[in-house]
Design an enzyme around this catalytic site. Structure first.
Site, PDB file in Angstrom:
ATOM      1  CB  CYS A 144      -0.900   0.017   1.225  1.00  0.00           C
ATOM      2  SG  CYS A 144      -1.817  -1.508   1.477  1.00  0.00           S
ATOM      3  NE  ARG A 198       4.049   1.581  -2.170  1.00  0.00           N
ATOM      4  CZ  ARG A 198       5.132   1.261  -1.481  1.00  0.00           C
ATOM      5  NH1 ARG A 198       6.293   1.771  -1.836  1.00  0.00           N
ATOM      6  NH2 ARG A 198       5.071   0.444  -0.463  1.00  0.00           N
ATOM      7  CD1 TRP A 257      -1.808  -6.122  -2.358  1.00  0.00           C
ATOM      8  CD2 TRP A 257      -1.789  -5.074  -4.322  1.00  0.00           C
ATOM      9  NE1 TRP A 257      -1.563  -7.061  -3.325  1.00  0.00           N
ATOM     10  CE2 TRP A 257      -1.545  -6.454  -4.540  1.00  0.00           C
ATOM     11  CE3 TRP A 257      -1.828  -4.222  -5.420  1.00  0.00           C
ATOM     12  CZ2 TRP A 257      -1.335  -6.988  -5.812  1.00  0.00           C
ATOM     13  CZ3 TRP A 257      -1.612  -4.757  -6.674  1.00  0.00           C
ATOM     14  CH2 TRP A 257      -1.371  -6.110  -6.868  1.00  0.00           C
ATOM     15  CG  ASN A 287       1.964  -1.163   3.692  1.00  0.00           C
ATOM     16  OD1 ASN A 287       1.434  -2.187   3.306  1.00  0.00           O
ATOM     17  ND2 ASN A 287       3.125  -0.750   3.219  1.00  0.00           N
ATOM     18  N   GLY A 288       0.378  -3.436   5.702  1.00  0.00           N
ATOM     19  CA  GLY A 288       0.833  -4.636   6.380  1.00  0.00           C
ATOM     20  C   GLY A 288      -0.325  -5.534   6.756  1.00  0.00           C
ATOM     21  CD  GLU A 323      11.032 -18.447 -13.414  1.00  0.00           C
ATOM     22  OE1 GLU A 323      10.886 -17.208 -13.227  1.00  0.00           O
ATOM     23  OE2 GLU A 323      10.250 -19.109 -14.128  1.00  0.00           O
ATOM     24  CE  LYS A 373      11.494 -14.347 -14.244  1.00  0.00           C
ATOM     25  NZ  LYS A 373      10.547 -15.125 -15.045  1.00  0.00           N
ATOM     26  CD  GLU A 433       9.808 -14.052 -18.782  1.00  0.00           C
ATOM     27  OE1 GLU A 433       8.583 -14.225 -18.700  1.00  0.00           O
ATOM     28  OE2 GLU A 433      10.543 -13.930 -17.779  1.00  0.00           O
ATOM     29  CG  HIS A 471      18.422 -39.729 -22.818  1.00  0.00           C
ATOM     30  ND1 HIS A 471      18.670 -41.037 -23.172  1.00  0.00           N
ATOM     31  CD2 HIS A 471      18.378 -39.706 -21.460  1.00  0.00           C
ATOM     32  CE1 HIS A 471      18.756 -41.774 -22.079  1.00  0.00           C
ATOM     33  NE2 HIS A 471      18.591 -41.002 -21.018  1.00  0.00           N
ATOM     34  CE  LYS A 514       3.951  -8.458 -13.299  1.00  0.00           C
ATOM     35  NZ  LYS A 514       5.222  -9.157 -13.110  1.00  0.00           N
TER      36      LYS A 514
END
Length: 627
Positions: free
Chosen positions: A2, A27, A78, A104-105, A496, A500, A503, A519, A622
């Site tokens: 937040c 944010r 958020w 926030n939290g 992964e 990255k 991308e 193989h 996104k």
């Protein structure tokens, strides 16, 4: 997560607070609100949706509007506890209307506090944990006044200290009191808060970008501190009331860099935020009885006992998190678990019934392939549990149960902290299933959770020594191909790492199960081909680790340049590594929380060295809302 802004001075607070919130829009948020002290009143306005909705509501209030008071607080939320609605937006008022609070939290013990407050006759007007803090602050200040204390800034600060000592979890709280104009008080524990020092005015914010237009002199608060700002000064104390100091600094970044916390890219900032993101995902997940707590569960314990098979359905990075989860779920729960690409799931006519649990993973909660897979699973009467970072999005709404990652906004297109928080969420679901089905006892679950809770500190240590990885990335910028290999949970880490690099750097990169090299893929090895090797811990399955070492020797024999990621203390692998990257010791199933991070940094550095836009790679979005 937040965005938080506070102001006290000699100018109308509203425009300063709104401008600060606008600078925190990067944010991510789903509602916004303000509170202004004006003519003996706390005037509030709050709206779900974007800041424009709040500004429209303020404009429609008429000539007086919300007033021209010089004390105010503002918030972009958020959503965590309670959906993104007008009633759940901040600020929240106390039952007597005197106090307004933003937060926030996550307050872990809010349920117990809410029950206690309701027993005294307090009526709650929202679903949030934050509202507890507003009622508690008003109650503490009443108690202080009844004991003879006079209204004033000192009373407000003492009330906040008393509240802070009653809260568990992570929080930044800001509050104003109508009877204490010209003062804003704040408390910080495990959540960011900075003070802006002005001339006859002072500021509070979750990020310096909120007040950088007005002052560049800032103070970073320490852990468990309360700060009181007035036009005349700044007073910092510990939660125990003892005088304290923050860390003063001068902001020499421009506004763009300030939004990124001084980092060159949002992705670098988000990589650095991962320890806190993991901690936030774990907050409030373990009950006093040692049971895992999910956010929204519309499944009974018996429903979960009846599950005889698990499907994990996801796309891209989330799919790799699901691959790791398969190892954990099958090990802990002892039932079959399959991992499916969402884009393929419904087209192959999977066998689903009421005893099937489908876990869908989506950062945005709007990924179309995953949403359509979810709907297909529901049509087949399967039970669906969502892992998501966006409260109120479509996928959580249509699922039977939800575990929110609480990882906060991720601006960079390439996921980093979303991946790690999804891993943590998958681990929690696996532990939850194991406990409900009687495969693990509460103390065994708690032991694994404690190991998870130790990972943020280990990860901070790892992030502090990434300079060699960055240098390696710059050195690899001219490579035409990079290969990644791993076994067990190291295999999805290899996938992964390759993703990255594709991308961000637009270069050929492939991840392989290390045992599959012979193989076919080993034919790709030329002299000098970089091969990233994820080595398992020797403390876990030693045989598996030895097999990976053999695979490293195979590629070295063909001229590969080996980049080895291994556990601290595993000195035996050093002789096989052209570049050795060590990570903190971590149990085997949790190791991807460590081994993935150097690969994120490596991809980011290679892309930057090649001159690419790290935060917005070409051709990517996104949130993928098309099939």
């Amino acid at each position: 997560m937040c965005g938080i802004v506070g102001y006290v001075g000699n100018r109308p607070a509203l425009s300063i607070v709104i401008d600060g919130l606008r600078r925190l829009e990067y944010r991510g948020y789903d509602s916004a609100g303000v509170a202004i002290i004006d003519n003996g009143l706390v005037k509030t306005e709050k709206k779900a949706g974007k800041l424009a909705n709040l500004e429209k509501a303020l404009a429609e209030r008429g000539d007086d509007g919300i007033g021209a008071g010089a004390t105010g607080i503002g918030h972009t939320r958020w959503a965590t506890h309670g959906g993104p609605t007008d009633r759940n937006a901040h600020p929240h008022l106390s039952d007597d209307g005197r106090v307004a609070v933003i937060h926030n939290g996550i307050i872990e013990n809010f349920a117990r506090l809410r029950t206690e407050l309701e027993a005294t006759g307090v009526e709650f007007r929202s679903d949030t944990d934050t509202e507890c803090a507003a009622h508690l602050l008003a109650a503490e200040m009443r108690a202080l006044r009844e004991a003879g204390a006079e209204d004033g800034p000192a009373l407000l600060a003492e009330g906040m200290r008393r509240v802070a000592n009653r809260l568990e979890g992570a929080f930044t709280l800001l509050a104003v009191d109508v009877e204490v104009p010209g003062a804003v008080v704040a408390a910080r524990r495990n959540s960011p808060l900075v003070v802006g020092r002005g001339n006859g005015e002072n500021f509070l914010a979750s990020d310096v970008s909120a007040f950088i237009e007005h002052t560049r002199e800032a103070i970073e608060l320490g852990q468990d501190q309360v700060v009181l700002i007035t036009p005349a000064g700044i007073e910092i104390t510990g939660f125990d009331g003892a005088p304290a100091t923050g860390k003063e600094f001068h902001v020499d970044w421009d506004l763009s860099a300030a939004e990124k916390g001084g980092y060159e890219y949002f992705m670098l900032k988000e990589i650095a935020e991962q320890p806190q993101a993991i901690a936030d995902t774990l907050l409030g997940r373990l009950s006093e009885r040692g049971e895992i707590i999910l956010d929204e569960v519309r499944l009974t314990d018996q429903d979960l006992r009846d599950v005889d098979k698990v499907f994990i359905v996801a796309c891209g990075t989330s799919y790799h998190a699901g691959m790791v989860a398969k190892y954990a779920i099958e090990h802990w729960v002892r039932i079959p678990c399959e991992v499916e690409l969402a884009s393929e799931f419904r087209y192959r006519d999977p066998i689903l019934d009421r005893s099937t649990l489908v876990i869908v993973i989506s950062q945005s909660g709007e990924t179309m392939d995953t949403l359509m897979a979810l709907r297909h699973a529901k049509e087949q009467k399967a039970r669906v549990l969502a892992i998501c970072n966006s409260n109120g999005s479509t996928i959580p709404r249509e699922s039977d149960a939800v575990l929110y990652t609480h990882g906060g906004p991720e601006i960079a297109v390439a996921s980093t902290k979303a991946f790690l928080t999804q891993l943590v969420a998958c681990y929690l679901i696996g532990l939850h299933l194991a406990q409900i089905r009687g495969v693990m006892y509460a103390d065994e679950v708690a032991a694994v959770v404690e190991k998870l809770r130790a990972t943020p500190d280990s990860l901070r240590s790892l992030l502090g020594r990434m300079e060699d990885v960055r240098a390696l990335g710059r050195d690899l910028r001219t490579a035409s191909t990079v290969l990644f290999i791993g076994r067990h949970v190291g295999f999805p880490v290899a996938l992964e790492g390759a993703l990255k690099l594709k991308e961000l750097a637009y270069m050929h990169a492939e991840g392989f199960a290390a045992g599959e090299l012979k193989h076919g893929p080993i034919s790709l090895i030329d002299e000098g081909t970089p091969v990233v090797c994820v080595v398992p811990s020797p403390a876990g399955r030693g045989v598996m680790r030895d097999k990976v070492v053999s695979n490293i020797q195979e590629v070295r024999a063909r001229g590969a340049r080996t980049i080895v990621i291994a556990e601290e203390g595993d000195e035996d692998v050093r002789q096989f590594a052209d570049h050795l990257i060590t990570v903190p010791q971590t149990p085997t199933l949790l190791a991807p929380l460590m081994t993935t991070v150097p690969l994120q940094v490596l991809a980011c550095e290679i892309a930057a060295a090649r001159g690419h836009d790290v935060d917005q790679p070409r051709n990517l979005a996104k949130s993928v809302t098309v099939e």
